[in-house]
Design an enzyme around this catalytic site. Sequence first.
Site, PDB file in Angstrom:
ATOM      1  N   LYS A 108     -53.762  35.337  -3.724  1.00  0.00           N
ATOM      2  CA  LYS A 108     -53.067  36.043  -2.646  1.00  0.00           C
ATOM      3  C   LYS A 108     -51.690  35.446  -2.414  1.00  0.00           C
ATOM      4  CE  LYS A 108     -55.150  33.737   1.444  1.00  0.00           C
ATOM      5  NZ  LYS A 108     -53.964  33.406   2.255  1.00  0.00           N
ATOM      6  N   SER A 109     -51.502  34.177  -2.764  1.00  0.00           N
ATOM      7  CA  SER A 109     -50.175  33.569  -2.626  1.00  0.00           C
ATOM      8  C   SER A 109     -49.161  34.268  -3.524  1.00  0.00           C
ATOM      9  CB  SER A 109     -50.240  32.076  -2.973  1.00  0.00           C
ATOM     10  OG  SER A 109     -51.053  31.378  -2.063  1.00  0.00           O
ATOM     11  N   ARG A 113     -46.167  37.294  -2.269  1.00  0.00           N
ATOM     12  CA  ARG A 113     -44.754  37.116  -2.642  1.00  0.00           C
ATOM     13  C   ARG A 113     -44.262  38.305  -3.455  1.00  0.00           C
ATOM     14  NH1 ARG A 113     -46.882  32.370  -1.505  1.00  0.00           N
ATOM     15  NH2 ARG A 113     -45.579  30.561  -0.941  1.00  0.00           N
ATOM     16  N   GLY A 150     -51.362  34.275   8.256  1.00  0.00           N
ATOM     17  CA  GLY A 150     -50.182  33.434   8.401  1.00  0.00           C
ATOM     18  C   GLY A 150     -49.076  33.751   7.422  1.00  0.00           C
ATOM     19  N   SER A 178     -46.713  20.861   0.969  1.00  0.00           N
ATOM     20  CA  SER A 178     -47.057  22.021   0.126  1.00  0.00           C
ATOM     21  C   SER A 178     -45.908  22.410  -0.793  1.00  0.00           C
ATOM     22  CB  SER A 178     -47.462  23.214   1.002  1.00  0.00           C
ATOM     23  OG  SER A 178     -48.564  22.893   1.811  1.00  0.00           O
ATOM     24  N   ASP A 222     -54.966  23.139   1.049  1.00  0.00           N
ATOM     25  CA  ASP A 222     -56.073  24.097   1.076  1.00  0.00           C
ATOM     26  C   ASP A 222     -57.318  23.581   0.359  1.00  0.00           C
ATOM     27  OD1 ASP A 222     -54.705  25.922   2.579  1.00  0.00           O
ATOM     28  OD2 ASP A 222     -54.105  27.181   0.897  1.00  0.00           O
ATOM     29  N   ARG A 262     -62.018  29.027   4.904  1.00  0.00           N
ATOM     30  CA  ARG A 262     -62.251  27.861   4.052  1.00  0.00           C
ATOM     31  C   ARG A 262     -63.374  26.956   4.583  1.00  0.00           C
ATOM     32  NH1 ARG A 262     -58.936  28.832   0.170  1.00  0.00           N
ATOM     33  NH2 ARG A 262     -56.841  29.635   0.574  1.00  0.00           N
TER      34      ARG A 262
END
Length: 414
Positions: free
Chosen positions: A21-22, A26, A77, A179, A297, A374
Amino acid sequence: MTENLKKNNNLIGKIFLPSSKSISNRLLIIRFLCENDFEIGNLSNSDDTKILEKTLYKIKNSSKKDEFIKFNIGNSGTSIRFLTSLLSTQKGKFIIDCSERMKKRPIFIMVKALRELGADIEFLEKKNFFPLKIIGKNLISKTVEMDANISSQFISSLLLIAPILPDGLKIILNKKIVSSPYIDLTLSLLKEFGIKFYRKKNEISIKKGAFLEKNFFVESDWSSASYWYEFASFSENVNLEIYGLKEKSLQGDKIVHEIFKKFSIETFFKKNSIILKKNFFIKTTIFFKFDFSDCPDLVQTVVVTLCFLKIPFEISGLETLKYKESSRVETLQLELKKFGFILKYDGKILSWKINDFIINKNKNIFIETHDDHRIAMAFAPVILKNYNLKFNNPEVVNKSYPNFWKEIKIMRNF
C-alpha cells in the site's frame, strides 16, 4: 465481531500477499498529477488505498469548485497526509475530516511547511491537528526546513507535489530522520516517472518537471510478509513459498528477512517469490538488540516473536510509535502482560528480561486490537504457543491485509 484461532504446527504451502500500500498510495498521487493516465497493476486492495483512490476520483470529477468538498479519511494516515499537500495545490475548497484517533496525531510540521509555500490551511478544531479546511491555490517554490523525527510521510507528501511547483522544491531535514527508507521509496518512484532530484545527507532538491506516463506493477508487501515470518519462527516444519516479493525491493521492511535469520528462519529468493524454511543449523540469538528507526512497522511483529521465543531484548527507534494507529509501545505492553510478559520502556529503550515474567496459567486470551491492524496480525501467530485466542474487531486488518484471516484458515487447515 471476534476471531477465534486454533493451533497447527506445520507451515507448508503457498501464500499470495497483498500488494504494497505504500507503493500503491504514492502511485495514485503520481497518476493524479500526471497529464496522461496510466495503468497501475496489482494495486493494493487495502482500505487505505481504496479510500485514497475514491477520494482522488471525487476530486478530479467534482464540478463544485466554489463549494466546500468534504472528505472523511477515517484512520488512513498515509492518505490524509498525502491529500493535505495535494489539495493545497488544487483549485477548490476542501474539508478533510478523520477518525478520533487520527485527530490525536500531529500534523503541524507538514502544515507549517505548506504554509511557507503559500498554502491556505486552517485547523478546524484543535490547533496543529486534523480536521483541516484547505483552499487550494498556486503554491510558490522555496527552501523549507522540516523536522524529520515524527513522520517520513510529512516529507514524502511534499516531495510528491514538488515537481508541479514553479521551480521545484528544496527540503532541509532537521533532527533524526525516521523511516528513511520510505523517503527513499518516494524518491525512487519520482525517478521512475521522470522526475529529477538531488540528495545530499539531509537536503533534498526536486526539479520541476512533468510526470511520465508509464504503466507500473506493484510488488507485494514486505510488512505483511513479516507475520508469516513470525508464524515460521513458531512452527516445527516450515516450507512456505510467498509470492510477489523481490530481492531488490523498494521497501525498507525487506530487512525482516535478515532479522528473522537470527531466529533460525532462512529465506531463499526466487524470481518472483521467496521460500521460508527453518534451519536448525542456524543458532537462534540469545539476546536481541536493534534500532527500528528505519522500519517501525516491524516492531510489533518482532517484539511478540522475541517474547514467545523467550529471547531477552533491548530495542530502540520507537519514538514515532505513539503517533501510529495506536500508541504502539503502550498497547504492546498491555497485550503482552496478559500472557505474563512485563516489558519496560524508559522513553527510548523497550526491553524484556527472562525474569520479567509472571506465570499465567490461563490459556484463553482475549486480544484487544486497539483499532490497530498490526496489533491483530502480530498476535495471530501466538496460536502456535498453545493459546486459545479471541480477537476484538478482527476486521481492522482490512486497513492493510484484507485476506489475512482467510489466508490463515487455509494455511492452518481449519
